[in-house]
Design a protein around this motif. Structure first.
Motif, PDB file in Angstrom:
ATOM      1  N   LEU A 100      10.349  22.774  -4.615  1.00 57.72           N
ATOM      2  CA  LEU A 100      11.288  21.842  -5.226  1.00 57.72           C
ATOM      3  C   LEU A 100      12.608  22.580  -5.366  1.00 57.72           C
ATOM      4  CD1 LEU A 100      11.940  19.169  -6.721  1.00 57.72           C
ATOM      5  CD2 LEU A 100      11.118  20.281  -8.820  1.00 57.72           C
ATOM      6  N   LEU A 101      13.664  22.018  -4.784  1.00 55.05           N
ATOM      7  CA  LEU A 101      14.907  22.761  -4.653  1.00 55.05           C
ATOM      8  C   LEU A 101      15.967  22.401  -5.678  1.00 55.05           C
ATOM      9  CD1 LEU A 101      15.121  22.760  -0.755  1.00 55.05           C
ATOM     10  CD2 LEU A 101      14.056  24.437  -2.276  1.00 55.05           C
ATOM     11  N   ALA A 102      15.666  21.484  -6.596  1.00 52.20           N
ATOM     12  CA  ALA A 102      16.610  21.114  -7.658  1.00 52.20           C
ATOM     13  C   ALA A 102      15.828  20.487  -8.804  1.00 52.20           C
ATOM     14  CB  ALA A 102      17.664  20.134  -7.127  1.00 52.20           C
ATOM     15  N   PRO A 103      16.395  20.430 -10.013  1.00 47.51           N
ATOM     16  CA  PRO A 103      15.690  19.800 -11.142  1.00 47.51           C
ATOM     17  C   PRO A 103      15.356  18.337 -10.842  1.00 47.51           C
ATOM     18  CG  PRO A 103      17.561  21.073 -11.921  1.00 47.51           C
ATOM     19  CD  PRO A 103      17.697  21.019 -10.430  1.00 47.51           C
ATOM     20  N   LEU A 104      14.248  17.877 -11.432  1.00 50.29           N
ATOM     21  CA  LEU A 104      13.741  16.551 -11.083  1.00 50.29           C
ATOM     22  C   LEU A 104      12.920  15.980 -12.233  1.00 50.29           C
ATOM     23  CD1 LEU A 104      13.175  14.372  -8.846  1.00 50.29           C
ATOM     24  CD2 LEU A 104      11.182  15.757  -8.219  1.00 50.29           C
ATOM     25  N   GLU A 105      13.101  14.679 -12.500  1.00 51.69           N
ATOM     26  CA  GLU A 105      12.256  13.958 -13.446  1.00 51.69           C
ATOM     27  C   GLU A 105      11.180  13.214 -12.661  1.00 51.69           C
ATOM     28  OE1 GLU A 105      12.514  10.587 -17.013  1.00 51.69           O
ATOM     29  OE2 GLU A 105      14.265  11.004 -15.758  1.00 51.69           O
ATOM     30  N   THR A 106       9.917  13.374 -13.057  1.00 49.51           N
ATOM     31  CA  THR A 106       8.813  12.777 -12.310  1.00 49.51           C
ATOM     32  C   THR A 106       7.767  12.171 -13.239  1.00 49.51           C
ATOM     33  OG1 THR A 106       7.550  14.841 -12.279  1.00 49.51           O
ATOM     34  CG2 THR A 106       9.021  14.421 -10.397  1.00 49.51           C
ATOM     35  N   VAL A 107       6.950  11.303 -12.630  1.00 51.08           N
ATOM     36  CA  VAL A 107       5.673  10.896 -13.216  1.00 51.08           C
ATOM     37  C   VAL A 107       4.584  11.315 -12.240  1.00 51.08           C
ATOM     38  CG1 VAL A 107       4.229   8.988 -13.994  1.00 51.08           C
ATOM     39  CG2 VAL A 107       6.696   8.914 -14.384  1.00 51.08           C
ATOM     40  N   HIS A 108       3.587  12.064 -12.723  1.00 49.81           N
ATOM     41  CA  HIS A 108       2.417  12.416 -11.918  1.00 49.81           C
ATOM     42  C   HIS A 108       1.271  11.507 -12.318  1.00 49.81           C
ATOM     43  CE1 HIS A 108       3.485  16.751 -10.506  1.00 49.81           C
ATOM     44  NE2 HIS A 108       4.599  16.071 -10.750  1.00 49.81           N
ATOM     45  N   LEU A 109       0.627  10.919 -11.323  1.00 49.69           N
ATOM     46  CA  LEU A 109      -0.531  10.061 -11.542  1.00 49.69           C
ATOM     47  C   LEU A 109      -1.693  10.589 -10.705  1.00 49.69           C
ATOM     48  CD1 LEU A 109       1.315   6.661 -11.040  1.00 49.69           C
ATOM     49  CD2 LEU A 109       0.673   7.645 -13.244  1.00 49.69           C
ATOM     50  N   TYR A 110      -2.838  10.747 -11.335  1.00 48.66           N
ATOM     51  CA  TYR A 110      -4.065  11.097 -10.619  1.00 48.66           C
ATOM     52  C   TYR A 110      -5.051   9.949 -10.770  1.00 48.66           C
ATOM     53  CZ  TYR A 110      -2.778  16.028  -9.968  1.00 48.66           C
ATOM     54  OH  TYR A 110      -2.173  17.192  -9.580  1.00 48.66           O
ATOM     55  N   VAL A 111      -5.586   9.488  -9.649  1.00 46.64           N
ATOM     56  CA  VAL A 111      -6.575   8.405  -9.656  1.00 46.64           C
ATOM     57  C   VAL A 111      -7.903   8.970  -9.166  1.00 46.64           C
ATOM     58  CG1 VAL A 111      -7.160   6.111  -8.801  1.00 46.64           C
ATOM     59  CG2 VAL A 111      -4.764   6.732  -9.163  1.00 46.64           C
ATOM     60  N   ARG A 112      -8.961   8.677  -9.893  1.00 50.67           N
ATOM     61  CA  ARG A 112     -10.274   9.198  -9.547  1.00 50.67           C
ATOM     62  C   ARG A 112     -10.683   8.799  -8.118  1.00 50.67           C
ATOM     63  NH1 ARG A 112     -11.838  13.306 -12.850  1.00 50.67           N
ATOM     64  NH2 ARG A 112     -12.089  12.665 -15.037  1.00 50.67           N
ATOM     65  N   ARG A 113     -11.238   9.757  -7.420  1.00 46.00           N
ATOM     66  CA  ARG A 113     -11.729   9.514  -6.066  1.00 46.00           C
ATOM     67  C   ARG A 113     -12.765   8.387  -6.046  1.00 46.00           C
ATOM     68  NH1 ARG A 113     -13.424  14.633  -3.296  1.00 46.00           N
ATOM     69  NH2 ARG A 113     -12.900  14.082  -1.176  1.00 46.00           N
ATOM     70  N   SER A 114     -13.641   8.338  -7.038  1.00 48.92           N
ATOM     71  CA  SER A 114     -14.680   7.308  -7.067  1.00 48.92           C
ATOM     72  C   SER A 114     -14.080   5.912  -7.135  1.00 48.92           C
ATOM     73  CB  SER A 114     -15.616   7.532  -8.259  1.00 48.92           C
ATOM     74  OG  SER A 114     -14.884   7.519  -9.473  1.00 48.92           O
ATOM     75  N   LEU A 115     -12.961   5.777  -7.829  1.00 45.61           N
ATOM     76  CA  LEU A 115     -12.319   4.471  -7.963  1.00 45.61           C
ATOM     77  C   LEU A 115     -11.695   4.048  -6.626  1.00 45.61           C
ATOM     78  CD1 LEU A 115     -12.203   2.841 -10.588  1.00 45.61           C
ATOM     79  CD2 LEU A 115      -9.809   3.462 -10.770  1.00 45.61           C
ATOM     80  N   ILE A 116     -11.083   4.996  -5.934  1.00 44.57           N
ATOM     81  CA  ILE A 116     -10.477   4.671  -4.645  1.00 44.57           C
ATOM     82  C   ILE A 116     -11.560   4.356  -3.612  1.00 44.57           C
ATOM     83  CG2 ILE A 116      -9.149   5.648  -2.732  1.00 44.57           C
ATOM     84  CD1 ILE A 116      -7.236   6.796  -4.711  1.00 44.57           C
ATOM     85  N   ARG A 117     -12.686   5.060  -3.670  1.00 38.63           N
ATOM     86  CA  ARG A 117     -13.782   4.734  -2.753  1.00 38.63           C
ATOM     87  C   ARG A 117     -14.305   3.323  -3.023  1.00 38.63           C
ATOM     88  NH1 ARG A 117     -18.813   3.887  -1.682  1.00 38.63           N
ATOM     89  NH2 ARG A 117     -19.791   4.808   0.174  1.00 38.63           N
ATOM     90  N   ALA A 118     -14.436   2.963  -4.307  1.00 40.68           N
ATOM     91  CA  ALA A 118     -14.901   1.618  -4.645  1.00 40.68           C
ATOM     92  C   ALA A 118     -13.931   0.567  -4.116  1.00 40.68           C
ATOM     93  CB  ALA A 118     -15.056   1.490  -6.158  1.00 40.68           C
ATOM     94  N   ALA A 119     -12.628   0.849  -4.194  1.00 41.87           N
ATOM     95  CA  ALA A 119     -11.632  -0.090  -3.660  1.00 41.87           C
ATOM     96  C   ALA A 119     -11.758  -0.191  -2.143  1.00 41.87           C
ATOM     97  CB  ALA A 119     -10.228   0.363  -4.043  1.00 41.87           C
ATOM     98  N   ALA A 120     -11.983   0.937  -1.466  1.00 38.31           N
ATOM     99  CA  ALA A 120     -12.133   0.920  -0.008  1.00 38.31           C
ATOM    100  C   ALA A 120     -13.382   0.148   0.404  1.00 38.31           C
ATOM    101  CB  ALA A 120     -12.195   2.350   0.524  1.00 38.31           C
ATOM    102  N   GLU A 121     -14.443   0.287  -0.392  1.00 38.49           N
ATOM    103  CA  GLU A 121     -15.687  -0.414  -0.081  1.00 38.49           C
ATOM    104  C   GLU A 121     -15.495  -1.926  -0.137  1.00 38.49           C
ATOM    105  OE1 GLU A 121     -20.387  -0.047  -1.364  1.00 38.49           O
ATOM    106  OE2 GLU A 121     -18.835   0.579  -2.780  1.00 38.49           O
ATOM    107  N   GLU A 122     -14.670  -2.372  -1.084  1.00 38.40           N
ATOM    108  CA  GLU A 122     -14.469  -3.817  -1.228  1.00 38.40           C
ATOM    109  C   GLU A 122     -13.374  -4.356  -0.327  1.00 38.40           C
ATOM    110  OE1 GLU A 122     -13.761  -7.156  -4.701  1.00 38.40           O
ATOM    111  OE2 GLU A 122     -14.355  -5.123  -5.204  1.00 38.40           O
ATOM    112  N   LEU A 123     -12.338  -3.570  -0.076  1.00 43.04           N
ATOM    113  CA  LEU A 123     -11.154  -4.087   0.607  1.00 43.04           C
ATOM    114  C   LEU A 123     -11.125  -3.812   2.105  1.00 43.04           C
ATOM    115  CD1 LEU A 123      -8.474  -3.028  -2.037  1.00 43.04           C
ATOM    116  CD2 LEU A 123      -9.460  -5.302  -1.709  1.00 43.04           C
ATOM    117  N   CYS A 124     -11.996  -2.915   2.587  1.00 46.32           N
ATOM    118  CA  CYS A 124     -11.936  -2.517   3.996  1.00 46.32           C
ATOM    119  C   CYS A 124     -13.216  -2.889   4.736  1.00 46.32           C
ATOM    120  CB  CYS A 124     -11.710  -1.008   4.119  1.00 46.32           C
ATOM    121  SG  CYS A 124     -10.138  -0.453   3.461  1.00 46.32           S
ATOM    122  N   LYS A 125     -13.079  -3.101   6.034  1.00 47.94           N
ATOM    123  CA  LYS A 125     -14.239  -3.311   6.895  1.00 47.94           C
ATOM    124  C   LYS A 125     -14.888  -1.968   7.214  1.00 47.94           C
ATOM    125  CE  LYS A 125     -12.041  -7.250   9.216  1.00 47.94           C
ATOM    126  NZ  LYS A 125     -11.539  -7.773  10.505  1.00 47.94           N
ATOM    127  N   GLY A 126     -16.199  -1.984   7.410  1.00 45.74           N
ATOM    128  CA  GLY A 126     -16.883  -0.778   7.854  1.00 45.74           C
ATOM    129  C   GLY A 126     -17.208   0.182   6.729  1.00 45.74           C
TER     130      GLY A 126
END
Length: 299
Positions: A100-126
């Motif tokens: 990071l090359l200059a000061p910055l204001e951020t929001v960090h968000l972490y989403v559980r892997r299990s939740l994203i897998r559940a979303a992929a299972e419902e929203l994606c084919k295969g």
């Protein structure tokens, strides 16, 4: 399907960026008991470091800018001048380096892997385990930016895990739809909840209002998956589940304020984390405090 881990999400489960001494944390979700989502709002100072991969999905939203960021990932170097609203997205299990090359204001968000897998299972084919998630550097996603700002408001309000879980599921769905290789499945038509389903949801809310309810609890009552439930619920009520739950809790508080229970006890019986939490949300809904509302009832 229950996807919420047993343990609350803590900063020690993140990559370690947030524990660097040069950064100033404004607020974080560490003390809020959130399970599906970790959030932190901070001012970062320039640094260069490498980090090992973690189990969960990282999303960084830039609240200021433009600022130049360099990233190394899988042997490839990338450099972008990222404006306010730009993203830094990193899938699980990926080691990376960043400057990071200059000061910055951020929001960090972490989403559980299990939740994203559940979303992929419902929203994606295969096979959902074959869906690949795409790292991002500098791209814009207005919904993710909106959810990041919402998470800041939730931290300021000491919102419960129920609200964080709803934001986490929206983030998971957005990552799957727009930041992965998954082929989207045809979703059920949005027709709304039936009268019987809505009654079942209301029964759960009334019977368990003192508890820490989850989206899974309400979806199970309606006999739907959490993602499908949220879509149908919004069609029926015009509100997100967390907004509806707040209204129900405030409505019970109004009823109890006609009696002699202390305001602290009423907060507990309505599922608020403490009296100040009730006072803040009651004020937003009613334009007055619980104490003033009670005095008005007794005039």
């Amino acid at each position: 399907m229950q996807t919420r881990p047993a343990d609350a999400f803590q900063v020690t489960q993140t990559h370690g960026i947030l524990m660097r001494p040069e950064h100033r944390i404004v607020q974080s979700s560490d003390a809020l008991g959130w399970h599906s989502l970790y959030a932190s709002h901070q001012f970062e100072r320039p640094y260069t470091a490498r980090f090992d991969g973690r189990d969960d999905h990282l999303i960084i939203v830039h609240l200021s800018g433009p600022v130049r960021v360099e990233r190394s990932l899988s042997g490839e170097q990338d450099q972008q001048r990222i404006a306010a609203g730009g993203l830094f997205v990193l899938p699980p299990d990926r080691d990376f380096g960043v400057s990071l090359l200059a000061p910055l204001e951020t929001v960090h968000l972490y989403v559980r892997r299990s939740l994203i897998r559940a979303a992929a299972e419902e929203l994606c084919k295969g096979d959902p385990d074959k869906v690949e998630f795409l790292p991002r550097l500098g791209e814009r996603d207005p919904l993710i930016e909106q959810l990041a700002r919402m998470a800041c408001g939730m931290m300021a309000d000491n919102q419960s895990d129920f609200f964080a879980d709803g934001v986490a599921r929206l983030l998971a769905a957005q990552i799957v739809r727009h930041h992965s290789t998954g082929l989207q499945a045809e979703l059920p038509r949005i027709t709304g909840l039936s009268h019987r389903q809505m009654e079942a949801v209301d029964d759960v809310i009334q019977e368990r209002m003192e508890e820490s309810l989850s989206i899974d609890d309400l979806a199970e009552a309606a006999g739907l998956s959490p993602i499908h439930f949220a879509r149908q619920f919004k069609r029926t009520t015009g509100k997100a589940p967390h907004q509806y739950l707040i209204e129900k809790r405030v409505a019970r508080a109004r009823h109890l304020l006609a009696g002699d229970l202390s305001i602290a006890e009423i907060a507990f019986r309505c599922g608020f984390s403490h009296q100040e939490h009730l006072t803040r949300l009651f004020g937003r809904q009613q334009g007055t405090t619980p104490a003033a509302y009670r005095r008005a009832l007794r005039l």
